[in-house]
Design a protein around this motif. Sequence first.
Motif, PDB file in Angstrom:
ATOM      1  N   MET A   1       0.859  -1.018  -0.308  1.00  0.00           N
ATOM      2  CA  MET A   1       0.152  -0.080  -0.027  1.00  0.00           C
ATOM      3  C   MET A   1       0.953   1.417   0.092  1.00  0.00           C
ATOM      4  O   MET A   1       1.478   1.572   0.693  1.00  0.00           O
ATOM      5  N   SER A   2       0.635   2.314  -1.098  1.00  0.00           N
ATOM      6  CA  SER A   2       1.568   3.618  -0.772  1.00  0.00           C
ATOM      7  C   SER A   2       1.043   4.186   0.374  1.00  0.00           C
ATOM      8  O   SER A   2       0.213   3.991   1.222  1.00  0.00           O
ATOM      9  N   ARG A   3       2.328   5.579   0.930  1.00  0.00           N
ATOM     10  CA  ARG A   3       1.774   6.058   2.012  1.00  0.00           C
ATOM     11  C   ARG A   3       0.479   6.890   1.849  1.00  0.00           C
ATOM     12  O   ARG A   3      -0.241   7.341   2.442  1.00  0.00           O
ATOM     13  N   ILE A   4       0.583   7.026   0.518  1.00  0.00           N
ATOM     14  CA  ILE A   4      -1.032   8.015   0.720  1.00  0.00           C
ATOM     15  C   ILE A   4      -2.116   7.256   0.990  1.00  0.00           C
ATOM     16  O   ILE A   4      -3.154   7.334   1.345  1.00  0.00           O
ATOM     17  N   ALA A   5      -2.149   6.355  -0.020  1.00  0.00           N
ATOM     18  CA  ALA A   5      -3.140   5.496   0.909  1.00  0.00           C
ATOM     19  C   ALA A   5      -3.254   4.668   1.806  1.00  0.00           C
ATOM     20  O   ALA A   5      -4.292   5.249   3.141  1.00  0.00           O
ATOM     21  N   ALA A   6      -2.472   4.552   2.757  1.00  0.00           N
ATOM     22  CA  ALA A   6      -2.442   4.479   4.149  1.00  0.00           C
ATOM     23  C   ALA A   6      -2.609   5.131   4.825  1.00  0.00           C
ATOM     24  O   ALA A   6      -3.540   5.047   5.559  1.00  0.00           O
ATOM     25  N   THR A   7      -1.910   6.560   5.139  1.00  0.00           N
ATOM     26  CA  THR A   7      -2.225   7.623   4.979  1.00  0.00           C
ATOM     27  C   THR A   7      -4.226   8.247   5.001  1.00  0.00           C
ATOM     28  O   THR A   7      -4.551   8.512   6.531  1.00  0.00           O
TER      29      THR A   7
END
Length: 263
Positions: A1-7
């Motif tokens: 999962m990307s940092r953006i999606a995780a955020t």
Amino acid sequence: MSRIAATFERLRAEGRRAFVSYVMAGDPDAETSLEIVKGLPGAGVDIVELGVPFTDPMADGPTIQEAGQRALAGGQTLEGTLAMVRAFRAGDDTTPVVLMGYYNPIYNRGVDRFLADAREAGVDGLIVVDLPPEEDTELCLPALEAGIDFIRLATPTTDAKRLPRVLENSSGFVYYVSVTGITGAAAAEAGEVGPEVARIKASTELPVVVGFGIRSPEAAETIAGVADGCVVGSAIVAQIAEGKPVAEVLDYVATLAAGAHRA
């Protein structure tokens, strides 16, 4: 999962909206700029949007144009901006970093080289305002293949016919420009923004974040309340332009973040 999606997943679990802050890389100088960027997560910023200075920033208002001029005069470059991301990543491996700028510096560097360097530096997303969807093969699709989100802008003039094309290869989140015109031009109004955000969300599962025209904690709270988050740029850049100490700039950012998180 990307940092953006995780955020966004974490914020949804916490029942909070995202707060995105924009600053210009190299403004007022490289050292101070890096100090500000490193302090943003501690001030409550969920996603850092980092401007890449450019000589002809057509979508930016006077405040951000002048920030870009100060940065360029101080020697800030695309390479220097990537170095700033690397320095930020040395102490923060979780906060997403999105580069916002124009295609010319990327084209001059070479798309493949830029994407490889951006990925290595720790860049999570790109906002390139002068590349329309019709030019997706230039940068958008290669970025997605490199694992970097390509974040598209939607505006009040993005009608039902245009919206699917805008959303087609968008990833990370959709940036809804709440007012027509350049950055810093007018105040955002939740009563007008809310229905537009709902219209966009009916066509995508991506989060929708609203920017332009947000200058106070109250406005951040109101606008974030009708979206998945909000972006503040010109108001923060104006604090930097006034020569305020880093601590005061970050205190101001913290008030805006608190407003967005109250939504």
